[in-house]
Motif scaffolding. Structure first.
Motif, PDB file in Angstrom:
ATOM      1  N   PRO A 497     -22.896  76.209 -14.100  1.00 57.73           N
ATOM      2  CA  PRO A 497     -22.204  76.356 -12.825  1.00 57.73           C
ATOM      3  C   PRO A 497     -21.083  75.327 -12.701  1.00 57.73           C
ATOM      4  CG  PRO A 497     -24.259  75.195 -12.506  1.00 57.73           C
ATOM      5  CD  PRO A 497     -24.233  75.617 -13.942  1.00 57.73           C
ATOM      6  N   ALA A 582     -27.260  77.982 -13.793  1.00 55.33           N
ATOM      7  CA  ALA A 582     -26.733  79.337 -13.798  1.00 55.33           C
ATOM      8  C   ALA A 582     -27.741  80.256 -14.485  1.00 55.33           C
ATOM      9  CB  ALA A 582     -25.388  79.366 -14.520  1.00 55.33           C
ATOM     10  N   ASP A 604     -24.512  83.518 -11.410  1.00 56.15           N
ATOM     11  CA  ASP A 604     -25.176  82.512 -10.602  1.00 56.15           C
ATOM     12  C   ASP A 604     -25.722  83.150  -9.340  1.00 56.15           C
ATOM     13  OD1 ASP A 604     -25.746  79.619 -10.009  1.00 56.15           O
ATOM     14  OD2 ASP A 604     -24.533  80.139  -8.264  1.00 56.15           O
ATOM     15  N   ARG A 608     -22.100  80.571  -7.079  1.00 54.07           N
ATOM     16  CA  ARG A 608     -21.129  79.592  -7.544  1.00 54.07           C
ATOM     17  C   ARG A 608     -20.287  80.152  -8.687  1.00 54.07           C
ATOM     18  NH1 ARG A 608     -25.469  75.090  -8.980  1.00 54.07           N
ATOM     19  NH2 ARG A 608     -26.372  77.011  -9.817  1.00 54.07           N
ATOM     20  N   VAL A 610     -18.861  80.067 -12.430  1.00 55.01           N
ATOM     21  CA  VAL A 610     -19.596  79.785 -13.673  1.00 55.01           C
ATOM     22  C   VAL A 610     -18.619  79.789 -14.839  1.00 55.01           C
ATOM     23  CG1 VAL A 610     -21.303  80.726 -15.292  1.00 55.01           C
ATOM     24  CG2 VAL A 610     -21.792  80.706 -12.848  1.00 55.01           C
ATOM     25  N   SER A 705     -16.438  82.323  -8.114  1.00 54.24           N
ATOM     26  CA  SER A 705     -17.592  82.308  -7.218  1.00 54.24           C
ATOM     27  C   SER A 705     -17.774  83.683  -6.592  1.00 54.24           C
ATOM     28  CB  SER A 705     -17.391  81.252  -6.127  1.00 54.24           C
ATOM     29  OG  SER A 705     -16.213  81.514  -5.392  1.00 54.24           O
TER      30      SER A 705
END
Length: 847
Positions: A497, A582, A604, A608, A610, A705
């Protein structure tokens, strides 16, 4: 000679293992004679002999011994009030106390080392008695009162100090007896008292502190102490305890709950769950070989019975992990952050192998000598035997390298794929390169941090991999400078992440989490510190793979670690910081010219951003580096940026190395080539504050994200040229499936199909039906032979079943536990994987 720990411990009083330790205690006279021989052997190991020290090859070693002793004596001369050595404060710092004892040992060593440069120190009674006085002084002020001792790191009190004291007393045993005859018993009583993780001053095989390399160190100390006391019972007990480290760990029948040691697949674990061949495993190898040498001719044990076991460690545990004289990063734990290089690690192994060859016989001895010459001839850095511990070992090494009748020979075949499933690691070797993969699971730690070492380790067990290229100085590619200049989430192979993480010292203001009032009792060496701070495990079960000849497959499900899980369950203090991982399901298919990587469900669950790093490579600032490639629409690519790549080639023309990347089915990738300068102290608090600069090349796939989970498929092609990379548009690689349930590829040129399945139920791939989670390789050769290899990466299945569709095939050969039967529409294979601990099973069929 492989013995399970269960068999060994149960056989200690039986005839088989009594060939190692004689059945009856020795008489007083025999004990005295054996003790004298043991002490003489010890002097020979560390100080050399008249014969070895007369050889020119030992001159540098003897000079180093002399230099250290003289520097220490000068420091003693300059010591102020309350000091033994100038500037070395004692009383609150156990590392300084350990250093004081080590310096006394170094002086004592010089007085027993015969050599021209040491003429005024050799057998210098005044200097020897000065060392003895130093031992008395330290005991009276800082060591003898156990109520004031045992602060800081337990290792110094139970192992380090005892090691220096025991060797010093062994070196000076005659002078100690003449000058301070009470000193040995005084020190032995104190060393016993400091063995607080033991039982009544002796080893405790139920203690997590008395396992593996630590146990070998403790018991070797106690063997020397027994010899100094001429105490047959103490020596025999120490040997009996040390014998347990020679046993192959049986994970289904653990003795004393111990998981530390060597496993049947060559894995080595220390600290219960850390893959550690390159550090603690190296230490264990060195210590047991030294012990076999000091026992020679003493009558206390017949060490030759154990030599084949240690040879097996070298062949199946160490050799796969050593590439052109370099120890691979995947088995070094927190030691990856130290400034010592992988070449230094291997030099210590070479000394042990050199000595082991003198203890072995026949083909084993020849193979070990050939391996020593192989490492010498392939290492990119010259091995300096002056760094060996023993002058005798230096001479043996010189004799081997000068022996024209011994050809260089690797203990690895030219092509080898090794599934170290017991420690969640994979190694794949070919002429020209080696690939090393670090996995983790609920069995094996994601990383190791401790004592301010390896400060940013978070993703080192999350599918991080290392591609070593032949002919390159690996200090320019990996080692401490790789971890210094490549960002922690940007390690090759890692999906992470996008977030900021803080180191343990940054979080808590000290090198550990301190909360002794919590029910989990967080102290510097508590079990909870190990579980949640030093080496946390993953929470996934699926981590493993199969090997078919020289080909391999590995599958892994990325997971959160135990601290994140348990913080969510309310088990950890409110101020204890955890990080969420993640998600990804990954496979690595290990072929001849390619390593194919598939990743599914990459994303994720917290929304978030990644990043997934396809590769990260470093180069010296002055190296000539070029990046070329092609987009999917055929346009050429050069340099950096983001694009829909078909292939890419990174070349370091200065080093003469190159890596190709074939993007089989991958979203747009970002290519970067940056100059990074950082201090080595960012990865280890005690490293020198030395700034290093590297050119850092990276290929990443970025997900914004909130993006949907992605799938990636690409191949690493070591040493590829552009023509080769362009040719992949026409094969031979084909991705058959890439989901979180099933990942599979085919290589038409090899006739090989490989699949990893991750869920229950039936999975169909390329004429195969696989029931439940498994790792499967099938190779169809000309002449109608079909070979199948299967393993259980979860390590908890009793049976794995594979159906090969088509005309029925008949069994030619198979491993025990494999059943082959024709069924309508194909051939059914059942593999009994119960308690196989990820081992591969094979069957050869004809049809």
């Amino acid at each position: 000679m492989e013995i399970t720990r269960r068999r060994l411990l149960s056989a200690l009083s039986a005839a088989g293992l009594l060939t190692v330790i004689p059945t009856r205690p020795a008489s007083a006279a025999a004990t005295a004679a054996g003790s004298a021989r043991l002490l003489a052997n010890t002097v020979a190991v560390f100080a050399g002999t008249a014969e070895s020290n007369a050889r020119p090859e030992t001159a540098a070693k003897l000079a180093a011994i002399d230099k250290a002793a003289r520097a220490n004596l000068q420091s003693m001369d300059a010591a102020g009030v309350g000091e033994l050595f100038a500037g070395l404060a004692l009383g609150t710092n156990e590392a300084n106390l350990n250093t004081a004892f080590r310096r006394l040992y170094e002086i004592a060593l010089a007085t027993r080392t015969l050599g021209a440069a040491l003429s005024d120190l050799y057998e210098n009674t005044a200097v020897q008695r000065r060392v003895i006085d130093g031992l008395v002084w330290l005991h009276e002020r800082y060591y003898g009162d156990q109520s004031k001792g045992y602060y800081g790191n337990w290792f110094h009190w139970e192992i380090g100090i005892s090691q220096h004291v025991s060797k010093t007393l062994a070196l000076l045993s005659d002078q100690v007896q003449a000058y301070r005859p009470d000193l040995v018993r005084t020190y032995v009583a104190s060393m016993d008292a400091y063995l607080r993780n033991g039982i009544d001053g002796d080893v405790n095989l139920d203690s997590r502190f008395h396992t593996g390399a630590n146990l070998a160190d403790i018991t070797t100390n106690r063997i020397l102490q027994g010899a100094l006391l001429a105490d047959d019972a103490r020596i025999r007990k120490a040997l009996t305890d040390q014998l347990t480290v020679f046993a192959t760990i049986d994970p289904y029948h653990l003795d004393h709950g111990v998981t530390d040691g060597y496993y049947a697949d060559g894995s080595f674990i220390q600290h219960s769950s850390v893959a550690y061949t390159g550090s603690y495993g190296k230490g264990l190898l060195i210590r047991v070989v030294q012990t076999l040498k000091i026992l020679d001719g003493t009558g206390f044990a017949h060490g030759e019975e154990l030599v084949p076991t240690v040879y097996g460690w070298v062949k199946n545990g160490f050799a796969p992990l050593i590439f052109e004289g370099w120890m691979m990063e995947i088995v070094k734990g927190r030691a990856v952050s130290r400034t010592d290089t992988g070449y230094t690690d291997v030099a210590a192994v070479v000394e042990a192998v050199t000595d082991l060859s003198s203890l072995a016989s026949g083909a084993d001895a020849t193979a070990l000598k050939s391996y020593v010459k192989h490492i010498r001839s392939t290492s990119r850095t010259a091995l300096d035997p002056a760094g060996f511990v023993s002058p005798v070992s230096i001479v043996r090494y010189a004799d081997i390298t000068d022996d024209a009748t011994v050809p260089p020979g690797d203990l690895n075949p030219a092509s080898r794929s090794v599934a170290f499933n017991a420690m969640d690691k994979t190694v794949h070797r070919r002429p020209g390169y080696a690939f090393a993969l670090a996995r983790s699971s609920e069995r094996i730690s994601k990383y190791e941090y401790m004592s301010g070492e390896n400060l940013m380790p978070w993703f080192q067990g999350d599918g991080a991999y290392y591609l070593y290229l032949s002919g390159q100085d690996q200090t320019q590619a990996y080692g401490v400078d790789y971890f210094t200049t490549v960002s922690a989430p940007g390690l090759a192979g890692v999906t992470a992440p996008v977030e900021q993480r803080r180191t343990i010292p940054e979080l808590y203001g000290k090198p550990y989490y301190d909360n002794p009032g919590h029910p989990l009792n967080f102290t510097s060496s508590s079990a909870s510190q190990n579980t949640y701070v030093y080496f946390p495990r993953g929470t996934n079960r699926h981590s493993g793979g199969a090997v078919l000849g020289a080909y391999g497959a590995a599958g892994w499900v990325q997971s959160d670690d135990v601290p994140y899980r348990d913080k969510g369950a309310g088990l950890l203090p409110d101020d204890f910081v955890v990080y969420r991982n993640a998600t990804a399901t990954k496979s690595w298919f290990l072929l001849d010219d390619e390593i194919v990587v598939l990743a599914a469900d990459v994303g994720d669950s917290a929304g978030r951003a990644v990043t997934t790093t396809v590769d990260a490579r470093t180069a010296a600032p002055g190296d000539q580096v070029t990046v070329t490639g092609s987009l999917r629409d055929g346009r050429p690519w050069r340099g950096t940026g983001t694009g829909d790549l078909q292939w890419l080639r990174y070349a370091n023309d200065t080093q003469g190395t190159a890596v190709g990347y074939v993007f089989l089915d991958t979203p747009q990738a970002r290519v970067a080539l940056d100059t990074v300068t950082r201090s080595r102290r960012v990865v280890r608090t005690s490293n020198p504050d030395t700034a290093v600069t590297r050119g850092v090349f990276g290929i990443t796939v970025d997900q914004a994200s909130g993006a949907e989970p992605a799938a990636l498929a690409y191949a690493l092609v070591p040493n590829a040229d552009e023509a080769r990379l362009r040719s992949y548009a026409d094969g031979p690689l084909k991705v058959l499936a890439n989901t979180a349930r099933l990942q599979a590829v085919a290589h038409t040129g090899l006739g090989l199909t490989a699949a990893n399945t991750f869920t229950s139920g039936r999975h169909e791939a390329a004429g195969m039906r696989i029931d439940g989670p498994a790792s499967v390789l099938v190779q169809r050769e000309r002449g109608a032979l079909t070979t199948v290899a299967v393993s259980d990466p979860t390590m908890d299945r009793d049976t794995v079943t594979v159906l090969l569709r088509g005309r029925p095939l008949r069994e030619v050969a198979s491993d025990d536990g494999v059943r082959v039967s024709p069924v309508p529409g194909g051939t059914r294979l059942e593999f009994d994987t119960r308690q196989a601990y990820g081992r591969s099973f094979m069957a050869t069929l004809r049809g």
